[in-house]
Design an enzyme around this catalytic site. Structure first.
Site, PDB file in Angstrom:
ATOM      1  N   TYR A 250     -18.731  14.011 -15.404  1.00 24.23           N
ATOM      2  CA  TYR A 250     -18.989  12.567 -15.268  1.00 24.23           C
ATOM      3  C   TYR A 250     -19.848  12.306 -14.017  1.00 24.23           C
ATOM      4  O   TYR A 250     -19.592  12.884 -12.949  1.00 24.23           O
ATOM      5  CB  TYR A 250     -17.650  11.818 -15.204  1.00 24.23           C
ATOM      6  CG  TYR A 250     -17.833  10.387 -14.789  1.00 24.23           C
ATOM      7  CD1 TYR A 250     -18.499   9.495 -15.616  1.00 24.23           C
ATOM      8  CD2 TYR A 250     -17.388   9.937 -13.550  1.00 24.23           C
ATOM      9  CE1 TYR A 250     -18.722   8.193 -15.222  1.00 24.23           C
ATOM     10  CE2 TYR A 250     -17.600   8.632 -13.147  1.00 24.23           C
ATOM     11  CZ  TYR A 250     -18.266   7.767 -13.991  1.00 24.23           C
ATOM     12  OH  TYR A 250     -18.499   6.483 -13.607  1.00 24.23           O
TER      13      TYR A 250
ATOM     14  N   ASP B 242     -10.075  16.646 -16.042  1.00 27.06           N
ATOM     15  CA  ASP B 242     -10.282  15.235 -16.358  1.00 27.06           C
ATOM     16  C   ASP B 242     -10.027  15.096 -17.863  1.00 27.06           C
ATOM     17  O   ASP B 242     -10.787  15.627 -18.677  1.00 27.06           O
ATOM     18  CB  ASP B 242     -11.720  14.833 -15.989  1.00 27.06           C
ATOM     19  CG  ASP B 242     -11.996  13.355 -16.255  1.00 27.06           C
ATOM     20  OD1 ASP B 242     -11.339  12.772 -17.141  1.00 27.06           O
ATOM     21  OD2 ASP B 242     -12.879  12.787 -15.597  1.00 27.06           O
TER      22      ASP B 242
ATOM     23  N   LYS C 145     -10.234   3.502 -19.417  1.00 26.93           N
ATOM     24  CA  LYS C 145     -10.677   3.793 -20.772  1.00 26.93           C
ATOM     25  C   LYS C 145      -9.525   3.608 -21.776  1.00 26.93           C
ATOM     26  O   LYS C 145      -8.988   2.532 -21.886  1.00 26.93           O
ATOM     27  CB  LYS C 145     -11.289   5.190 -20.815  1.00 26.93           C
ATOM     28  CG  LYS C 145     -12.320   5.438 -19.687  1.00 26.93           C
ATOM     29  CD  LYS C 145     -13.494   4.478 -19.793  1.00 26.93           C
ATOM     30  CE  LYS C 145     -14.655   4.761 -18.872  1.00 26.93           C
ATOM     31  NZ  LYS C 145     -14.428   4.902 -17.457  1.00 26.93           N
TER      32      LYS C 145
ATOM     33  N   ARG D  32       0.836  -1.216   0.000  1.00 26.13           N
ATOM     34  CA  ARG D  32       0.000   0.000   0.000  1.00 26.13           C
ATOM     35  C   ARG D  32       0.870   1.265   0.000  1.00 26.13           C
ATOM     36  O   ARG D  32       0.446   2.328  -0.428  1.00 26.13           O
ATOM     37  CB  ARG D  32      -0.974  -0.007   1.197  1.00 26.13           C
ATOM     38  CG  ARG D  32      -1.871   1.226   1.242  1.00 26.13           C
ATOM     39  CD  ARG D  32      -3.139   1.006   2.080  1.00 26.13           C
ATOM     40  NE  ARG D  32      -2.849   0.486   3.391  1.00 26.13           N
ATOM     41  CZ  ARG D  32      -2.435   1.221   4.435  1.00 26.13           C
ATOM     42  NH1 ARG D  32      -2.268   2.522   4.304  1.00 26.13           N
ATOM     43  NH2 ARG D  32      -2.198   0.663   5.606  1.00 26.13           N
TER      44      ARG D  32
HETATM   45  C1  LIG Z   1     -14.770  11.179 -18.063  1.00 26.11           C
HETATM   46  C2  LIG Z   1     -14.716  10.157 -16.983  1.00 26.11           C
HETATM   47  N1  LIG Z   1     -14.044  10.435 -15.854  1.00 26.11           N
HETATM   48  C3  LIG Z   1     -13.956   9.544 -14.851  1.00 26.11           C
HETATM   49  C4  LIG Z   1     -14.581   8.321 -14.923  1.00 26.11           C
HETATM   50  C5  LIG Z   1     -14.473   7.372 -13.754  1.00 26.11           C
HETATM   51  O1  LIG Z   1     -13.561   6.365 -14.016  1.00 26.11           O
HETATM   52  P1  LIG Z   1     -13.569   4.924 -13.327  1.00 26.11           P
HETATM   53  O2  LIG Z   1     -14.808   4.227 -13.791  1.00 26.11           O
HETATM   54  O3  LIG Z   1     -12.296   4.317 -13.790  1.00 26.11           O
HETATM   55  O4  LIG Z   1     -13.601   5.146 -11.852  1.00 26.11           O
HETATM   56  C6  LIG Z   1     -15.288   7.984 -16.070  1.00 26.11           C
HETATM   57  C7  LIG Z   1     -15.951   6.669 -16.178  1.00 26.11           C
HETATM   58  O5  LIG Z   1     -16.738   6.417 -17.059  1.00 26.11           O
HETATM   59  C8  LIG Z   1     -15.364   8.925 -17.124  1.00 26.11           C
HETATM   60  O6  LIG Z   1     -16.036   8.667 -18.262  1.00 26.11           O
END
Ligand SMILES: Cc1ncc(COP(=O)(O)O)c(C=O)c1O
Length: 378
Positions: free
Chosen positions: A98, A170, A195, A46
Site C-alpha cells: 500500500y 496487512d 475498509k 488517550r
Molecule cells: C491495504 C491497505 N492497507 C492500509 C491502508 C491504510 O489505511 P488508512 O487509510 O485507514 O490509514 C490502506 C488504505 O487504502 C490499504 O488499502
C-alpha cells in the site's frame, strides 16, 4: 459460535452499567478520580476509554487474537508496528505494498537508520535471496493492491521462524473472516478498519492484533505516546458497522466472483485480476490460505478510449480512492493509489494506465452487471 452470531454476541455487546443494547459513547477526555492516587480503570481517554475498549475486545474476538489495539487509522497501526524496528535493522517489504506503507518505510524509517528492501513477496526465492543478518521483519500484504498477487503466508512464516524474524501481515483485503494470518503463525496483523470492517465509508480507523504479550505491551506504549488512538465517536461507529460485516462481505464477495467471471468474457477487457480465477498464477495458494478471493478485483481494459468510456458511463460505482464500502468503488490506480510512482515504475509493476480496480459493494448483482455491460460495450 459461527461468524454472524459471533459478530453480534461473541464479545461484551451490552453496556454493563445500564444494559443498553449499544455500548454508549463515553465522549469524555478525562474521568473524575475518587481520591488522590485512586486506582481506576480509566483516567484519560488517550490512555483508555470504555467505548474504545469495547471495540478492542470486539477486534480481539474478530482477529482470534489475545490482544488488539484500535488506532486512528490503518496507517497509524502500520507506522506504530513498523516503529518496533530499531536502528541498524533491515525490513523486507512487498514491492506492491500500500502506497502509505511504502512512503513511511522508504522516507521515514531510513531517518532512524532502518534499511528497507522492496521485493516480490509472491516469490519465496526472492525473499530468501534478500535476507540479511540484520533482517528483523518481513511485512506481507496478500492479496496485493491492485494486481491481487498472492504471498504464501505459511511458507514465509516458516522461513522467518528459521531466522527469528518478526512477521507482520496487512490483512485489509481479506479480513480475519476469510484469512487468518495469526493462525498461520504471523506475529502481528494490521488492518485498515476504514475498509471492510467498518464498511460504510464514513470512518478512518485501524487495528493491530497479536498473541504476543510483549509485543502488545510495546505497541501500547507506542500508541499512547504517539497519540495514535481512535476517537470515541469513530469507535462507536465501527462497533455498529462491524455487526453486519459478515453479511456485507458475503454479498460483496459473491458480486466480485461473478463480476470477475463476466469481465473475462468481455472483448474490451484485456485482463482480469482476481485471486480465485482458474488462470490466476497463485489461485491454489489463495484457496489454501483463504476461504475465497475477496471483494476486490482489477481489470485492464483494451485501450484508452474504453477506459474513458467506462469512467464516463458507469452509473453505480463511485469513482474514488478506498475500498470495502457497502457501495461499489471504482479506482484508477495509475492516478490514485500509485500516482506517487513514476510511469516507468508503474509499468514495471504492471499498473498500466488502462487498469481499473473495483471494490464490489452490496448492490444487486444484476444492476452491477447491467451497468458494467453498458459502460464497457460488452
Ligand atoms: C491495504 C491497505 N492497507 C492500509 C491502508 C491504510 O489505511 P488508512 O487509510 O485507514 O490509514 C490502506 C488504505 O487504502 C490499504 O488499502
Amino acid at each position: 459460535m459461527r461468524v454472524n452470531t459471533s459478530l453480534l454476541h461473541g464479545y461484551p455487546v451490552l453496556d454493563t452499567q445500564t444494559g443498553a443494547a449499544s455500548i454508549p459513547k463515553y465522549q469524555t477526555s478525562t474521568f473524575a478520580q475518587k481520591k488522590i492516587g485512586s486506582k481506576q480503570d480509566y483516567s484519560y481517554t488517550r490512555f483508555g476509554n470504555p467505548t474504545v475498549h469495547a471495540l478492542e475486545e470486539a477486534f480481539a474476538k474478530l482477529e482470534k487474537a489475545d490482544y488488539a489495539l484500535a488506532y486512528a487509522s490503518g496507517m497509524a497501526a502500520i507506522s506504530n508496528v513498523l516503529m518496533l524496528l530499531e536502528g541498524g535493522d533491515h525490513l523486507l517489504l512487498p514491492k506492491e505494498v500500500y502506497g502509505g506503507t511504502c512512503q513511511f518505510a522508504n522516507h521515514i524509517l531510513p531517518r532512524y537508520d532502518i534499511e528497507v528492501s522492496c521485493i516480490d513477496m509472491s516469490d519465496i526465492n526472492e525473499i530468501k535471496a534478500h535476507l540479511k543478518p540484520n533482517t528483523k521483519m518481513i511485512y506481507l500484504e496478500t492479496p496485493s493492491n491492485p494486481l491481487l498477487k498472492i504471498t504464501d503466508i505459511a511458507a514465509v512464516v516458516a522461513l522467518a521462524k528459521q531466522h527469528q524474524i518478526l512477521t507482520v501481515a496487512d490483512n485489509t483485503f481479506m479480513t480475519a473472516l476469510y484469512q487468518n494470518p495469526l493462525a498461520l503463525g504471523v506475529d502481528i496483523v494490521v488492518e485498515s478498519v476504514t475498509k471492510f470492517i467498518n464498511g460504510h465509508s464514513d470512518v478512518v480507523a485501524g487495528v493491530a492484533a497479536t498473541n504476543d504479550k510483549e509485543i502488545y505491551q510495546q505497541l501500547l506504549l507506542y500508541q499512547k505516546n504517539f497519540g495514535a488512538v481512535l476517537g470515541v465517536e469513530e469507535a462507536w461507529l465501527v462497533l455498529r458497522g462491524m455487526k453486519t460485516m459478515g453479511l456485507r462481505m458475503e454479498k460483496s464477495i459473491d458480486n466480485a466472483t461473478q463480476i470477475a467471471a463476466f469481465l473475462q468474457t468481455c472483448p474490451n477487457v484485456k485482463r482480469v485480476y482476481y485471486p480465485t480465477l482458474p488462470n490466476h498464477p497463485n489461485a491454489a495458494i489463495q484457496k489454501k490460505q483463504a476461504t475465497n478471493g475477496g471483494a476486490v478485483l482489477s481489470f485492464e481494459v483494451s485501450n484508452q478510449a474504453v477506459l474513458e468510456a467506462v469512467i464516463d458511463k458507469l452509473q453505480i460505482p463511485i469513482l474514488a480512492v478506498s475500498l470495502g464500502g457497502v457501495e461499489s468503488i471504482l479506482s484508477h490506480p495509475a492516478t490514485m493509489s500509485h500516482a506517487c510512482l513514476s510511469q516507468e515504475e508503474r509499468q514495471k509493476q504492471g499498473v498500466t494506465n488502462n487498469l481499473l480496480r473495483l471494490s464490489c459493494g452490496i448492490e444487486d448483482l444484476e444492476d452491477l452487471l447491467a451497468d458494467l455491460k453498458q459502460a464497457l460495450g460488452c
